[in-house]
Design a protein around this motif. Structure first.
Motif, mmCIF file in Angstrom:
data_model
loop_
_atom_site.group_PDB
_atom_site.id
_atom_site.type_symbol
_atom_site.label_atom_id
_atom_site.label_comp_id
_atom_site.label_asym_id
_atom_site.label_seq_id
_atom_site.Cartn_x
_atom_site.Cartn_y
_atom_site.Cartn_z
ATOM 1 N N PRO A 165 0.853 -1.202 0.000
ATOM 2 C CA PRO A 165 0.000 0.000 0.000
ATOM 3 C C PRO A 165 0.880 1.241 0.000
ATOM 4 C CG PRO A 165 -0.734 -1.568 1.660
ATOM 5 C CD PRO A 165 0.585 -2.070 1.159
ATOM 6 N N CYS A 166 0.497 2.235 -0.805
ATOM 7 C CA CYS A 166 1.353 3.412 -0.942
ATOM 8 C C CYS A 166 0.514 4.628 -1.292
ATOM 9 C CB CYS A 166 2.426 3.173 -2.015
ATOM 10 S SG CYS A 166 1.777 3.080 -3.694
ATOM 11 N N SER A 167 1.175 5.757 -1.463
ATOM 12 C CA SER A 167 0.483 7.002 -1.791
ATOM 13 C C SER A 167 -0.074 7.020 -3.208
ATOM 14 C CB SER A 167 1.440 8.183 -1.622
ATOM 15 O OG SER A 167 2.531 8.063 -2.527
ATOM 16 N N ILE A 218 2.518 9.999 3.421
ATOM 17 C CA ILE A 218 3.722 9.282 2.991
ATOM 18 C C ILE A 218 4.460 8.680 4.189
ATOM 19 C CG2 ILE A 218 5.965 9.549 1.869
ATOM 20 C CD1 ILE A 218 4.573 11.633 0.046
ATOM 21 N N GLY A 219 4.599 9.455 5.251
ATOM 22 C CA GLY A 219 5.257 8.927 6.433
ATOM 23 C C GLY A 219 4.479 7.784 7.061
ATOM 24 N N ARG A 220 3.163 7.931 7.118
ATOM 25 C CA ARG A 220 2.326 6.867 7.689
ATOM 26 C C ARG A 220 2.435 5.596 6.862
ATOM 27 N NH1 ARG A 220 -2.467 5.321 6.070
ATOM 28 N NH2 ARG A 220 -2.753 7.200 4.781
ATOM 29 N N LEU A 221 2.382 5.732 5.544
ATOM 30 C CA LEU A 221 2.448 4.557 4.674
ATOM 31 C C LEU A 221 3.851 3.939 4.684
ATOM 32 C CD1 LEU A 221 0.295 6.026 1.796
ATOM 33 C CD2 LEU A 221 -0.244 3.929 3.070
ATOM 34 N N GLY A 274 10.099 3.878 -1.788
ATOM 35 C CA GLY A 274 10.815 3.030 -2.736
ATOM 36 C C GLY A 274 12.273 2.879 -2.364
ATOM 37 N N GLU A 275 13.099 3.750 -2.930
ATOM 38 C CA GLU A 275 14.546 3.641 -2.772
ATOM 39 C C GLU A 275 14.971 3.624 -1.302
ATOM 40 O OE1 GLU A 275 13.731 5.630 -6.770
ATOM 41 O OE2 GLU A 275 12.883 5.663 -4.745
ATOM 42 N N ALA A 276 14.453 4.564 -0.513
ATOM 43 C CA ALA A 276 14.850 4.644 0.896
ATOM 44 C C ALA A 276 14.369 3.427 1.679
ATOM 45 C CB ALA A 276 14.304 5.930 1.519
ATOM 46 N N GLN A 277 13.211 2.908 1.301
ATOM 47 C CA GLN A 277 12.665 1.732 1.990
ATOM 48 C C GLN A 277 13.587 0.524 1.813
ATOM 49 O OE1 GLN A 277 10.472 0.785 4.607
ATOM 50 N NE2 GLN A 277 9.064 2.115 3.488
ATOM 51 N N VAL A 278 14.059 0.320 0.598
ATOM 52 C CA VAL A 278 14.918 -0.836 0.327
ATOM 53 C C VAL A 278 16.311 -0.644 0.915
ATOM 54 C CG1 VAL A 278 16.069 -2.113 -1.535
ATOM 55 C CG2 VAL A 278 13.624 -1.589 -1.681
ATOM 56 N N ALA A 279 16.827 0.573 0.872
ATOM 57 C CA ALA A 279 18.138 0.835 1.472
ATOM 58 C C ALA A 279 18.111 0.525 2.968
ATOM 59 C CB ALA A 279 18.537 2.296 1.226
ATOM 60 N N CYS A 295 7.558 -3.720 -4.355
ATOM 61 C CA CYS A 295 7.220 -2.663 -5.309
ATOM 62 C C CYS A 295 6.125 -1.765 -4.761
ATOM 63 C CB CYS A 295 6.809 -3.247 -6.661
ATOM 64 S SG CYS A 295 5.283 -4.225 -6.638
ATOM 65 N N THR A 296 6.102 -0.532 -5.271
ATOM 66 C CA THR A 296 5.032 0.422 -4.988
ATOM 67 C C THR A 296 4.777 1.242 -6.239
ATOM 68 O OG1 THR A 296 6.546 2.149 -4.213
ATOM 69 C CG2 THR A 296 5.640 0.658 -2.529
ATOM 70 N N CYS A 297 3.547 1.730 -6.369
ATOM 71 C CA CYS A 297 3.208 2.618 -7.492
ATOM 72 C C CYS A 297 3.301 4.071 -7.022
ATOM 73 C CB CYS A 297 1.825 2.291 -8.057
ATOM 74 S SG CYS A 297 0.470 2.348 -6.849
ATOM 75 N N SER A 298 4.420 4.402 -6.411
ATOM 76 C CA SER A 298 4.646 5.733 -5.858
ATOM 77 C C SER A 298 5.897 6.345 -6.483
ATOM 78 C CB SER A 298 4.826 5.639 -4.340
ATOM 79 O OG SER A 298 5.327 6.863 -3.817
ATOM 80 N N LEU A 299 5.888 7.665 -6.610
ATOM 81 C CA LEU A 299 7.068 8.393 -7.072
ATOM 82 C C LEU A 299 7.932 8.868 -5.911
ATOM 83 C CD1 LEU A 299 5.386 10.606 -9.835
ATOM 84 C CD2 LEU A 299 6.883 8.640 -10.199
ATOM 85 N N GLU A 300 7.508 8.600 -4.677
ATOM 86 C CA GLU A 300 8.180 9.162 -3.511
ATOM 87 C C GLU A 300 9.301 8.241 -3.023
ATOM 88 O OE1 GLU A 300 6.901 12.117 -3.537
ATOM 89 O OE2 GLU A 300 5.436 11.233 -4.888
ATOM 90 N N PRO A 301 10.526 8.747 -2.894
ATOM 91 C CA PRO A 301 11.671 7.902 -2.505
ATOM 92 C C PRO A 301 11.476 7.178 -1.180
ATOM 93 C CG PRO A 301 12.445 9.995 -3.383
ATOM 94 C CD PRO A 301 10.958 10.119 -3.247
ATOM 95 N N GLU A 302 10.767 7.794 -0.223
ATOM 96 C CA GLU A 302 10.562 7.127 1.063
ATOM 97 C C GLU A 302 9.812 5.815 0.925
ATOM 98 O OE1 GLU A 302 10.051 11.587 2.073
ATOM 99 O OE2 GLU A 302 9.921 10.273 0.326
#
Length: 458
Positions: A329-331, A351-354, A387-392, A378-385
């Motif tokens: 689930p994402c923004s 975004i922070g909550r999700l 996607g990229e930051a989540q995986v890092a 995966c997420t259908c979001s453009l927000e780094p938090e």
């Protein structure tokens, strides 16, 4: 029920006598709900409330009007503000919604100007809150009609004028000024219709009047094609799924006989991909209603999966799956070209909550994977938090997992879809109409998706 609701119900009974009035009433209610309450899914709620009062043509018109209004809401607000001496009626969302839907019809849809104006005035007169403002509605919309050519020639900046400030600032920070502007421009173009076809996509492209994208999907040349009437629909040969949304399941590379968990699975496009590959799929989602839709889709496609109504966080099968696909689930900011209301119903706080929920789901998904198994997040979001930051962060706390980079061959040579870490990052401005090797269709672009492929070390 409120007096206005009773009045609206009474008006609904007579809408059928005036062509197009019921559709415009439904679109107006949807936009008013979004402007007044920030309500997500306002259009779907309004269509459901209209129920059987709308025939398919009226429902399509209502959807077209509301979608056009949501898609250009920022620009429409500018147009109206410049033509109202007292400024926008921010404290009257029903009035603003009526002016916006009327203007959207005049500027963006192939409907008669007199119908857009006259029926908007009729709606105002029938609304107890707006009846005394019918003259204002008439005057403003007639001015928009007179000045349409100048308005269209002036255009308007998609990023500055048609994107909420907080989103525009985020995209500038994440992608730079040029890409942020390309993203916003792509949102104004709207979305294409893509099909996922398990076998012989090139042959099916010819049959359905589409083009093979090279990503394993077929894009219809006509965005208005009646999907359910196309060859192969009734036989279950394909299903509708944005080309970007189809990539995460392809990256998982399901093999026949593998046991795979599809978490947050509804409405089921990815489940269908995994099942079509021969995997034994456990499709999990909290929403029973959405899983009912998934079951119906699988039935039409002649595919099967074990379907569970459950919270993915409660699954107690650690190490039981060869692979796990988590579409968290994402923004949903990556889907604005397809669902333009998302831009106006989400907030930065969402975004922070999700992101917190995504972190917990990713930890659970990892626990379900056997040694040597794969995990695609995966997420259908453009927000780094999201996607990229989540995986890092995940790789930092889970040394037992490693990244398996996406290769250019897996995305038809479209290397711009792979970030510097080797993860998938599609943007709405990717795959434009001029892409090399892609025949011309009416709309280019992709949904904005992030996907990372991970492996539990043996």
């Amino acid at each position: 029920m409120t007096p206005r609701r009773n009045a609206a119900s009474a008006n609904d009974a007579s809408d059928g006598a005036v062509a197009g009035l019921a559709a415009r009433r439904t679109a107006h209610e949807a936009v008013a709900a979004l402007l007044g309450k920030g309500r997500a899914f306002a259009l779907e709620d309004a269509l459901a409330q209209a129920g059987g009062r709308l025939d398919p043509g009226e429902a399509a018109l209502a959807r077209a009007i509301a979608t056009a209004t949501f898609r250009r809401l920022g620009l429409l607000r500018t147009v109206l503000a410049e033509r109202m001496s007292q400024g926008l009626p921010e404290d009257q969302p029903r009035l603003l919604a009526l002016l916006a839907t009327g203007s959207a019809q005049i500027l963006d849809l192939a409907v008669a100007d007199h119908a857009a104006v006259d029926l908007s005035v009729r709606l105002a007169k029938a609304d107890p809150d707006l009846g005394h403002l019918a003259g204002l509605v008439n005057a403003v919309l007639r001015r928009v009609t007179r000045e349409r050519d100048a308005i269209l020639a002036a255009g308007g900046d998609p990023l500055d004028a048609n994107t909420p400030d907080w989103l525009a600032a985020r995209w500038r920070a994440a992608y730079g000024e040029d890409i942020a502007r390309q993203i916003a421009a792509a949102h104004l173009d709207g979305a294409a219709v893509d099909l996922t076809i398990p076998t012989d996509a090139a042959a099916w492209a010819e049959r359905v009047g589409g083009v093979a994208l090279g990503l394993g999907s077929v894009r219809l040349a006509d965005v208005d094609a009646p999907v359910a009437s196309l060859p192969g629909y009734a036989e279950g040969a394909w299903w509708v799924q944005d080309a970007a949304a189809a990539l995460p399941a392809r990256l998982l590379a399901a093999a026949p006989g593998e046991r795979i968990a599809d978490l947050c699975a509804a409405p089921g496009g990815k489940t269908a991909q995994l099942a079509a590959a021969g995997a034994s799929v456990v499709a999990v989602d909290r929403s029973g209603a959405r899983l009912d839709r998934l079951r119906k889709n699988l039935e039409r496609l002649g595919l099967s999966a074990e379907v569970r109504v459950a919270d993915a966080l409660s699954l107690d099968e650690d190490g039981a799956f060869d692979a796990v696909l988590l579409d968290a689930p994402c923004s949903a900011t990556g889907t604005i070209r397809r669902h333009p209301d998302v831009a106006w119903t989400k907030t930065e706080a969402d975004i922070g909550r999700l992101a917190d929920l995504q972190c917990r789901l990713l930890g659970k998904a990892a626990a379900l994977v056997r040694p040597g198994g794969r995990l695609v997040y995966c997420t259908c979001s453009l927000e780094p938090e999201e996607g990229e930051a989540q995986v890092a962060a995940f790789l930092g706390r889970e040394p037992g997992f490693e990244r398996v980079s996406v290769t250019a061959d897996e995305v038809a040579g479209q290397a711009e879809m792979i970030d510097r870490h080797g993860d998938l990052r599609t943007l709405p401005c990717h795959l434009p109409l001029s892409s090399e090797g892609i025949p011309v269709v009416r709309r280019g672009g992709l949904d904005g998706f992030f996907a990372a492929r991970l492996r539990r070390k043996a």
